[in-house]
Design a protein around this motif. Structure first.
Motif, mmCIF file in Angstrom:
data_model
loop_
_atom_site.group_PDB
_atom_site.id
_atom_site.type_symbol
_atom_site.label_atom_id
_atom_site.label_comp_id
_atom_site.label_asym_id
_atom_site.label_seq_id
_atom_site.Cartn_x
_atom_site.Cartn_y
_atom_site.Cartn_z
ATOM 1 N N LYS A 1 -4.601 68.022 99.450
ATOM 2 C CA LYS A 1 -3.503 66.877 99.637
ATOM 3 C C LYS A 1 -4.080 66.397 98.350
ATOM 4 C CE LYS A 1 -3.636 63.997 102.959
ATOM 5 N NZ LYS A 1 -3.343 63.643 104.757
ATOM 6 N N GLY A 2 -5.811 65.644 98.222
ATOM 7 C CA GLY A 2 -6.165 65.182 97.359
ATOM 8 C C GLY A 2 -5.470 65.918 95.669
ATOM 9 N N GLY A 3 -5.636 67.213 95.684
ATOM 10 C CA GLY A 3 -6.209 67.501 94.309
ATOM 11 C C GLY A 3 -4.549 68.628 93.791
ATOM 12 N N ALA A 4 -3.635 67.966 94.778
ATOM 13 C CA ALA A 4 -1.586 67.922 94.358
ATOM 14 C C ALA A 4 -1.793 66.841 94.017
ATOM 15 C CB ALA A 4 -1.423 68.075 96.157
ATOM 16 N N LYS A 5 -2.216 66.033 94.922
ATOM 17 C CA LYS A 5 -1.965 64.531 93.895
ATOM 18 C C LYS A 5 -2.903 64.212 92.112
ATOM 19 C CE LYS A 5 -0.984 61.536 97.616
ATOM 20 N NZ LYS A 5 -1.169 61.138 98.551
ATOM 21 N N PHE A 6 -4.160 64.702 92.183
ATOM 22 C CA PHE A 6 -4.553 65.024 91.118
ATOM 23 C C PHE A 6 -4.067 65.377 89.946
ATOM 24 C CE2 PHE A 6 -8.017 66.371 87.891
ATOM 25 C CZ PHE A 6 -8.294 64.865 87.774
ATOM 26 N N VAL A 7 -3.571 66.761 90.156
ATOM 27 C CA VAL A 7 -3.064 67.579 89.058
ATOM 28 C C VAL A 7 -2.015 67.581 88.910
ATOM 29 C CG1 VAL A 7 -4.360 70.201 89.563
ATOM 30 C CG2 VAL A 7 -2.569 69.877 91.075
ATOM 31 N N ALA A 8 -1.025 66.944 89.622
ATOM 32 C CA ALA A 8 0.734 65.481 89.903
ATOM 33 C C ALA A 8 0.153 64.910 88.299
ATOM 34 C CB ALA A 8 1.100 65.299 90.521
ATOM 35 N N GLY A 9 -0.970 63.895 88.924
ATOM 36 C CA GLY A 9 -1.369 63.192 87.760
ATOM 37 C C GLY A 9 -1.213 64.200 86.524
ATOM 38 N N MET A 10 -2.225 64.778 86.683
ATOM 39 C CA MET A 10 -2.627 65.831 85.063
ATOM 40 C C MET A 10 -1.000 66.196 84.436
ATOM 41 S SD MET A 10 -6.698 68.172 85.953
ATOM 42 C CE MET A 10 -6.449 68.374 84.036
ATOM 43 N N ARG A 11 -1.268 66.453 85.548
ATOM 44 C CA ARG A 11 0.866 67.117 84.954
ATOM 45 C C ARG A 11 1.087 66.291 84.333
ATOM 46 N NH1 ARG A 11 0.973 70.626 89.533
ATOM 47 N NH2 ARG A 11 2.074 68.951 90.023
ATOM 48 N N GLU A 12 1.512 64.673 84.017
ATOM 49 C CA GLU A 12 1.564 63.969 84.095
ATOM 50 C C GLU A 12 1.503 63.229 82.633
ATOM 51 O OE1 GLU A 12 2.525 59.058 85.738
ATOM 52 O OE2 GLU A 12 2.416 60.543 87.016
ATOM 53 N N GLN A 13 0.036 63.172 82.549
ATOM 54 C CA GLN A 13 -0.479 63.303 81.356
ATOM 55 C C GLN A 13 -0.729 63.529 79.802
ATOM 56 O OE1 GLN A 13 -2.436 59.399 81.648
ATOM 57 N NE2 GLN A 13 -1.963 60.222 79.656
ATOM 58 N N VAL A 14 -0.152 65.546 80.684
ATOM 59 C CA VAL A 14 0.148 66.010 79.338
ATOM 60 C C VAL A 14 1.494 66.122 78.996
ATOM 61 C CG1 VAL A 14 0.501 68.449 79.187
ATOM 62 C CG2 VAL A 14 -1.146 67.621 80.538
ATOM 63 N N LYS A 15 2.943 65.973 79.699
ATOM 64 C CA LYS A 15 3.857 65.545 79.680
ATOM 65 C C LYS A 15 4.005 64.213 78.676
ATOM 66 C CE LYS A 15 8.560 64.916 80.991
ATOM 67 N NZ LYS A 15 8.391 63.901 79.875
ATOM 68 N N ALA A 16 2.953 63.868 78.987
ATOM 69 C CA ALA A 16 3.131 61.990 77.788
ATOM 70 C C ALA A 16 2.835 61.981 77.012
ATOM 71 C CB ALA A 16 2.671 61.233 79.228
ATOM 72 N N ASN A 17 1.468 63.014 76.588
ATOM 73 C CA ASN A 17 1.078 63.785 75.056
ATOM 74 C C ASN A 17 2.135 64.434 74.668
ATOM 75 O OD1 ASN A 17 -1.117 62.386 76.009
ATOM 76 N ND2 ASN A 17 -2.461 63.915 77.250
ATOM 77 N N ILE A 18 2.586 64.689 75.281
ATOM 78 C CA ILE A 18 3.579 65.983 74.167
ATOM 79 C C ILE A 18 4.645 65.302 74.037
ATOM 80 C CG2 ILE A 18 5.115 68.047 74.685
ATOM 81 C CD1 ILE A 18 3.140 69.189 76.389
ATOM 82 N N ASP A 19 5.878 64.546 74.768
ATOM 83 C CA ASP A 19 6.447 63.865 74.666
ATOM 84 C C ASP A 19 6.033 62.405 72.701
ATOM 85 O OD1 ASP A 19 8.068 64.306 76.541
ATOM 86 O OD2 ASP A 19 7.193 62.781 77.653
ATOM 87 N N ASN A 20 5.005 62.109 72.963
ATOM 88 C CA ASN A 20 3.779 61.361 72.107
ATOM 89 C C ASN A 20 4.091 61.987 70.853
ATOM 90 O OD1 ASN A 20 1.391 60.196 70.895
ATOM 91 N ND2 ASN A 20 2.807 58.940 70.968
ATOM 92 N N ALA A 21 3.991 63.555 71.038
ATOM 93 C CA ALA A 21 3.504 64.259 69.832
ATOM 94 C C ALA A 21 4.995 65.051 69.848
ATOM 95 C CB ALA A 21 2.927 65.471 70.668
ATOM 96 N N VAL A 22 6.106 65.088 69.954
ATOM 97 C CA VAL A 22 6.967 65.463 69.155
ATOM 98 C C VAL A 22 8.034 64.554 68.929
ATOM 99 C CG1 VAL A 22 8.609 67.371 70.389
ATOM 100 C CG2 VAL A 22 6.864 68.298 70.857
ATOM 101 N N ASP A 23 8.040 63.708 70.237
ATOM 102 C CA ASP A 23 9.649 62.888 69.809
ATOM 103 C C ASP A 23 9.222 61.132 69.828
ATOM 104 O OD1 ASP A 23 10.705 64.781 71.416
ATOM 105 O OD2 ASP A 23 10.477 64.191 73.121
ATOM 106 N N GLY A 24 7.537 60.513 69.843
ATOM 107 C CA GLY A 24 7.474 60.012 68.782
ATOM 108 C C GLY A 24 7.410 58.838 70.436
#
Length: 192
Positions: free
Chosen positions: A104-127
């Motif tokens: 349960k904790g790990g699922a929430k933690f890795v979901a947060g990691m995926r969210e952070q990765v997506k935000a970084n990519i959105d920033n790098a690609v789309d500004g």
């Protein structure tokens, strides 16, 4: 037996009798961890975004840009695969992360990691402006936080303390890719 020869034989014997070294992770295991952490489409999105949005490529047709992506993506995906293989080191570490992601904790933690990765990519690609950093423990119960803390103290969790291996493509590889683009796509690779 002379002391030096004895010492050499002892060292050799210890080296041969030591614990087995874990095998590097397979491509499937690396793909699994990339998906778990949200990197499975990252390289494709970054490369495609850079080609589609860069002024250096704007004079090219959609078909030409598509051909370039088709030539570049496999090389950059391989480079990213190698970086993840080096970072995680072995299949057991990836298996530990996979098991952690099912708690349960790990699922929430890795979901947060995926969210952070997506935000970084959105920033790098789309500004897209960077969102506030993910609050990994915000909605976790005490037992879930404990699962995360315990895992982060494990050898597998310590992966996050390592520097990410260099995923750059060398100038020689870029030159080779440029030649392939020229031959297969009929265009000169713009200097991006």
């Amino acid at each position: 037996m002379k002391p030096f020869a004895f010492a050499a034989a002892l060292v050799a014997g210890l080296a041969l009798s030591g614990p087995a070294v874990a095998a590097p992770p397979t491509d499937a295991e690396v793909a699994q961890i990339q998906q778990l952490l949200g990197f499975d489409v990252a390289i494709e999105r970054v490369i495609a975004g850079k080609i589609d949005k860069s002024e250096a490529f704007e004079r090219l047709s959609e078909q030409e840009r598509g051909c370039i992506k088709g030539e570049l993506l496999p090389r950059f995906k391989t480079s990213m695969l190698d970086s993840f293989r080096s970072l995680f080191g072995d299949g057991e570490t990836i298996a530990a992360w996979t098991s952690f992601g099912q708690t349960k904790g790990g699922a929430k933690f890795v979901a947060g990691m995926r969210e952070q990765v997506k935000a970084n990519i959105d920033n790098a690609v789309d500004g897209t402006p960077m969102a506030e950093p993910v609050q990994f423990f915000k909605d976790m119960e005490a037992d879930e936080m404990l699962q995360v803390v315990e895992f982060m103290q494990s050898p597998a969790g310590k992966v996050l303390e390592r520097d990410f291996p260099d995923a750059d493509v060398s100038p020689a590889q870029l030159e080779e890719l440029g030649q392939r683009v020229s031959q297969r796509c009929g265009v000169e690779m713009p200097k991006a």
